[in-house]
Design an enzyme around this catalytic site. Structure first.
Site, PDB file in Angstrom:
ATOM      1  N   TYR A 117      37.780  -2.962 -80.489  1.00  0.00           N
ATOM      2  CA  TYR A 117      38.998  -3.457 -81.142  1.00  0.00           C
ATOM      3  C   TYR A 117      39.264  -4.946 -80.918  1.00  0.00           C
ATOM      4  O   TYR A 117      40.176  -5.491 -81.535  1.00  0.00           O
ATOM      5  CB  TYR A 117      40.200  -2.619 -80.726  1.00  0.00           C
ATOM      6  CG  TYR A 117      40.154  -1.248 -81.341  1.00  0.00           C
ATOM      7  CD1 TYR A 117      40.316  -1.072 -82.713  1.00  0.00           C
ATOM      8  CD2 TYR A 117      39.909  -0.117 -80.563  1.00  0.00           C
ATOM      9  CE1 TYR A 117      40.242   0.182 -83.286  1.00  0.00           C
ATOM     10  CE2 TYR A 117      39.837   1.140 -81.133  1.00  0.00           C
ATOM     11  CZ  TYR A 117      39.999   1.287 -82.493  1.00  0.00           C
ATOM     12  OH  TYR A 117      39.914   2.524 -83.067  1.00  0.00           O
ATOM     13  N   ASP A 168      29.853  -0.340 -81.550  1.00  0.00           N
ATOM     14  CA  ASP A 168      29.118  -0.718 -82.751  1.00  0.00           C
ATOM     15  C   ASP A 168      28.889  -2.229 -82.815  1.00  0.00           C
ATOM     16  O   ASP A 168      29.812  -3.007 -82.609  1.00  0.00           O
ATOM     17  CB  ASP A 168      29.942  -0.258 -83.961  1.00  0.00           C
ATOM     18  CG  ASP A 168      29.270  -0.491 -85.287  1.00  0.00           C
ATOM     19  OD1 ASP A 168      28.070  -0.830 -85.307  1.00  0.00           O
ATOM     20  OD2 ASP A 168      29.956  -0.333 -86.315  1.00  0.00           O
ATOM     21  N   ASP A 224      30.026   9.141 -83.022  1.00  0.00           N
ATOM     22  CA  ASP A 224      31.047   8.868 -84.027  1.00  0.00           C
ATOM     23  C   ASP A 224      30.529   9.229 -85.421  1.00  0.00           C
ATOM     24  O   ASP A 224      29.331   9.394 -85.634  1.00  0.00           O
ATOM     25  CB  ASP A 224      31.394   7.380 -83.956  1.00  0.00           C
ATOM     26  CG  ASP A 224      32.774   7.036 -84.482  1.00  0.00           C
ATOM     27  OD1 ASP A 224      33.438   7.917 -85.059  1.00  0.00           O
ATOM     28  OD2 ASP A 224      33.190   5.867 -84.307  1.00  0.00           O
ATOM     29  N   ASP A 248      41.752   5.796 -86.297  1.00  0.00           N
ATOM     30  CA  ASP A 248      41.647   4.638 -85.417  1.00  0.00           C
ATOM     31  C   ASP A 248      42.994   3.928 -85.301  1.00  0.00           C
ATOM     32  O   ASP A 248      43.748   3.835 -86.271  1.00  0.00           O
ATOM     33  CB  ASP A 248      40.651   3.625 -85.980  1.00  0.00           C
ATOM     34  CG  ASP A 248      39.199   4.019 -85.756  1.00  0.00           C
ATOM     35  OD1 ASP A 248      38.941   5.163 -85.352  1.00  0.00           O
ATOM     36  OD2 ASP A 248      38.325   3.164 -85.999  1.00  0.00           O
TER      37      ASP A 248
END
Length: 451
Positions: A156, A188, A295, A354
């Protein structure tokens, strides 16, 4: 796509339209799950490709029809008994359950076997769902979930632009600030493409060396993958098209669109794909990784033709069980995951969309990143915590640019079983640092409604 099988009426419940609420539980982590009054439109996708990525791809309820994927409740209000309609075998077959208001009755139908439970215990809908979950835990003989570690995640703050230097900077800041962080999870962006998990991006010179440095700092090494996705730009897609789930016509099954490319579903029953997954996760083990966030795993449950003749839910569970067999006792966190088919497979589970720096999603779809969407599901799925797994409400984000960050901190304090920071630690002001420290040190007990 799976068409709805023949629907049959499973319950007709007389209600007062002014007080009744119908509670949907969505298909996977990001699918909106909440209650509605009669006439209130349920949350649905806005962009067509999000129907695949964030909802159950093969379900398309009519406007104004309420839809639970394997679980739905009808609360008549005024303290009356709550009807919980649930899949008979939630880890094997997950029927679509539809509810409509007709002539002062809620008519409930399903396209598979369900159980209708009339619950007059305390705690409202959450209490009723909790008692249903307790019955599932007893029937399956599930052990209590393991205690979750605390984490720091790169996502984030840096998103796909994360670099090896970013992780090193935050490792140093954790030591400097003496934060109670057990796991450093590289998210990621370390990999070149979706589906090429052992090929580093140009921003990472030495991925195994980075994980050794994490261990040298006294932290555990964690990694993110989307193991059942294959991106259209990936080497895996180009070199092994035979590993993909296929439509009846023979084309690769779409798993949606993201990262600026088409996505496809890996066939978890194909021998080549199985060996690839084994190699990926055994390699991670050799790098010292013992925390895995997997994920976008809805992809393994998409309908289509596979090497083995199995149902989508069986294919999904086969894929997750394969990963579990390779990682052993390492901690396993699921995300973008079909909820009921995941029971008994995970240590922790993301239960919501999210989080994001923004309070509202830009297009209004509450499956998309936003604080409102994350809170919606975090509250609605509180009953799962301590029963099926440790709930993950998503990360602590406390830097000044986060809208309504005080409200998000309150939500994590109340509903956060898994506690993880995802700010650049050098971006925190005094309030953000104090709040992050406090939330990492806290824990949420089991949602306490006994059967």
């Amino acid at each position: 796509m799976r068409e709805l099988r023949e629907l049959r009426t499973v319950a007709e419940i007389s209600v007062d339209p002014d007080s009744v609420r119908i509670h949907e539980q969505g298909w996977q982590s990001w699918s909106p799950s909440t209650g509605y009054r009669v006439g209130e439109l349920p949350h649905r996708w806005v962009e067509p490709h999000h129907r695949i990525v964030c909802y159950r791809a093969e379900s398309d309820p009519a406007a104004g029809v309420y839809c639970g994927e394997g679980l739905l409740a009808v609360d008549p209000g005024e303290g009356g008994p709550i009807a919980v309609i649930a899949a008979s075998s939630p880890t094997a077959v997950v029927p679509t359950i539809l509810a409509s208001f007709v002539d002062d009755r809620v008519v409930v139908s399903a396209d598979g076997d369900v159980v209708v439970r009339i619950d007059d215990g305390p705690g409202g809908v959450q209490g009723a769902f909790a008692r249903w979950a307790d019955s599932v835990v007893r029937e399956l003989g599930l052990a209590a979930p393991r205690v979750a570690p605390t984490t720091w995640c790169s996502w984030y703050q840096y998103f796909t632009k994360v670099t090896e230097a970013d992780v090193d900077l935050n490792l140093a800041k954790m030591d400097e600030l003496d934060l109670p962080i057990d796991v450093v999870q590289v998210d990621d962006g370390y990999q070149e493409e979706i589906g090429d998990w052992l090929v580093p991006s140009g921003r990472f010179a030495d991925v195994p060396g980075l994980f050794r440095r994490i261990a040298d700092h006294g932290r555990r090494a964690g990694i993110w993958t989307a193991p059942f996705l294959v991106g259209g730009r990936s080497r895996t897609f180009a070199e092994h098209p035979e590993w993909l789930v296929r439509s009846e016509g023979g084309a690769p099954v779409s798993a949606g669109h993201n990262w600026g490319q088409d996505l496809f579903a890996l066939d978890t029953t194909h021998p080549g794909a199985v060996e690839y997954l084994r190699r990926v996760f055994s390699t991670f083990g050799s790098w010292g990784i013992d925390f895995h966030k997997i994920d976008f795993i809805y992809a393994a449950a998409l309908p289509g033709r596979r090497y083995a003749d199995v149902t989508p839910v069986e294919a999904y569970r086969t894929g997750v069980e394969l990963i579990r067999s390779e990682i052993g006792d390492s901690y396993l966190l699921g995300c973008g995951a079909p909820q009921l088919p995941s029971i008994g497979l995970f240590d922790s589970m993301r239960v919501s969309a999210d989080i994001a720096p923004e309070f509202l999603p830009g297009n209004g779809d509450l499956s998309q990143p936003s604080q409102r969407g994350a809170v919606l599901n975090g509250v609605s799925r509180a009953f799962q915590h301590g029963r099926f797994w440790v709930n993950d409400p998503d990360c602590i984000v406390a830097r000044p640019e986060v809208e309504r960050r005080e409200e998000w901190a309150e939500h994590v304090a109340r509903f956060g079983g898994l506690r993880g920071s995802s700010d650049g630690l050098d971006q925190l002001d005094s309030w953000g640092l104090e709040t992050t420290r406090r939330l990492l040190a806290g824990a949420v007990p089991r949602y306490f409604v006994k059967s």
